[in-house]
Each structure stands twice: as structure tokens, then as C-alpha cells.
Design an enzyme around this catalytic site. Structure first.
Site, PDB file in Angstrom:
ATOM      1  N   CYS A 113       0.827  -1.199   0.000  1.00  0.00           N
ATOM      2  CA  CYS A 113       0.000   0.000   0.000  1.00  0.00           C
ATOM      3  C   CYS A 113       0.869   1.260   0.000  1.00  0.00           C
ATOM      4  O   CYS A 113       2.021   1.248   0.432  1.00  0.00           O
ATOM      5  CB  CYS A 113      -0.896  -0.015   1.235  1.00  0.00           C
ATOM      6  SG  CYS A 113      -2.155   1.279   1.277  1.00  0.00           S
TER       7      CYS A 113
ATOM      8  N   HIS B 127      -1.923  -4.375   5.156  1.00  0.00           N
ATOM      9  CA  HIS B 127      -1.529  -3.916   6.487  1.00  0.00           C
ATOM     10  C   HIS B 127      -2.753  -3.563   7.323  1.00  0.00           C
ATOM     11  O   HIS B 127      -3.831  -3.291   6.793  1.00  0.00           O
ATOM     12  CB  HIS B 127      -0.603  -2.699   6.387  1.00  0.00           C
ATOM     13  CG  HIS B 127      -1.274  -1.483   5.834  1.00  0.00           C
ATOM     14  ND1 HIS B 127      -1.858  -0.527   6.635  1.00  0.00           N
ATOM     15  CD2 HIS B 127      -1.468  -1.063   4.565  1.00  0.00           C
ATOM     16  CE1 HIS B 127      -2.372   0.430   5.883  1.00  0.00           C
ATOM     17  NE2 HIS B 127      -2.147   0.134   4.617  1.00  0.00           N
TER      18      HIS B 127
ATOM     19  N   CYS C 251      -6.039  -0.281   7.296  1.00  0.00           N
ATOM     20  CA  CYS C 251      -5.845   0.225   5.936  1.00  0.00           C
ATOM     21  C   CYS C 251      -6.984   1.156   5.528  1.00  0.00           C
ATOM     22  O   CYS C 251      -8.153   0.745   5.490  1.00  0.00           O
ATOM     23  CB  CYS C 251      -5.741  -0.936   4.949  1.00  0.00           C
ATOM     24  SG  CYS C 251      -5.506  -0.430   3.238  1.00  0.00           S
TER      25      CYS C 251
END
Length: 212
Positions: free
Chosen positions: A39, A98, A101
């Protein structure tokens, strides 16, 4: 900007001088060990997380660590995947989601983004398979449990999307490439690895996943 320029100066006067040989080599070629897809979130640092040096990871970053299926879009993700596997002969691909998010939070309330962030809305529609899977299979989940399930399932969805790329499909068939799904827990430093069997995901909410 003052902090950034100070950091640049520190890099040039300290780290670069100490590793001049490495950078002279990298100035001519690269041989990364893995393709790391994660990300854009500012809290994620792939090299810090994996303790790797410059040149060891080929990195794709975007909101939600999304890789659209083959030819689903003309964006750079597909080109970067193809280059990593074909030109750089990378044999390990990691999709790393993760905790907490923001992109996955947005995916869970996608309709609300259309007016305020239309480009984010359009991008997250590439994760529709994740959204639909969560909607149809996790009705009893809510709050943090729902978000965590979405984060995990999205990693699995992106692994499936990678399989739609002809070069990856071919190399998987020959056993020449491996795909890995990770979820990084920012507050604990834990990294959890998930298998390709979707049945494992719901079970892992009850029993702790494997930590590395």
C-alpha cells in the site's frame, strides 16, 4: 521541506559515502530478489520491514495494494508486474496488506466516495471482487473484525489477480515462481502469512495466523 532537505544532505554525506560501492554497482544494473506489492500508506516501509538494501526489492505501491486483473486497466501496475517477471526474472512475489488500511475502509463504504474522491472511487472498484466476497460471506462481522477480514481477503484476491497474467500463469505451472500473501500489523510489528485456501481465512480469525 526543511526536514526532507536535511535528510537528503545526511544521506549524501553519510550513508551514500559509506555505501559508494553499492551505488556504483546499482548505477549500472539491478537484480532484485522479490517483487513487493504493498500500500501507499506512509506507515509502510518495505525495506525497513524486510531489512533489505537498495536494489533488493522491486516495489509496486498504490492505495490498497491492488493489482487489477490482466488487461483490466492500462495503469502501470500490470506493466510493472510484467517487467519484474520477464525482464528482471523475479521469482518471488509478495502482496503485503496492512492493519488499519484506509483504502479497505473506503472499500467497505464505497458509495460514499463517489462525490468526494471520484478517482479513489474508480480505483477501488478494481477491488470489487474483495468487496463482494466480504458482503456475501462475512455478514456477521463488524467493526475491526470486518476491516481485518477485508484486509486479509483483499491480499488473497490480489494473488488471484496475479494468476491472470499469462507470464505468471505459465511460470507457476512450471514451478518457476512463488506467490506470497502477507499482512503487516503496524502496532505490533507482526507479519502474518496466509495460504491460498480461502477457508483458512475465517478460521484464522479464531486461531492466530502464523507469524514470522
Amino acid at each position: 521541506m526543511k526536514k526532507l532537505f536535511a535528510g537528503l544532505h545526511k544521506f549524501q554525506t553519510n550513508y551514500f559515502k559509506e555505501h559508494r560501492g553499492l551505488f556504483e554497482h546499482l548505477g549500472h544494473e539491478q537484480h532484485p530478489r522479490a517483487l513487493f506489492i504493498t500500500c501507499s500508506d506512509s506507515r509502510i516501509d518495505p525495506n525497513l520491514l524486510t531489512q533489505t538494501e537498495p536494489g533488493e526489492l522491486f516495489i509496486i505501491r498504490n492505495a490498497g495494494n491492488i493489482i487489477p486483473p490482466y488487461r483490466a486497466t492500462n495503469g502501470g501496475e500490470g506493466a510493472a508486474v510484467e517487467y519484474a517477471v520477464q525482464a528482471l526474472d523475479i521469482k518471488q512475489i509478495i502482496v503485503c496488506g496492512h492493519s488499519n488500511c484506509g483504502a479497505m475502509k473506503g472499500l467497505l463504504q464505497l458509495g460514499k466516495l463517489a462525490d468526494e474522491m471520484p478517482l479513489v472511487y474508480d480505483w477501488l472498484k478494481h477491488a470489487e471482487a474483495t468487496r463482494r466476497l466480504i458482503k456475501d460471506n462475512y455478514q456477521e462481522y463488524e467493526g475491526e473484525d470486518l476491516l481485518n477480514a477485508t484486509i486479509e481477503e483483499n491480499v488473497m484476491t490480489q494473488l488471484e489477480n496475479l494468476r491472470t497474467y499469462p507470464i505468471i500463469h505459465s511460470k507457476l505451472h512450471k514451478g518457476e515462481i512463488s506467490l506470497h500473501g502477507w499482512v503487516y500489523k503496524i502496532d505490533t510489528g507482526g507479519v502474518f502469512v496466509y495460504g491460498m485456501d480461502r477457508c483458512n481465512i475465517q478460521a484464522e480469525h479464531e486461531a492466530e495466523p502464523v507469524q514470522i
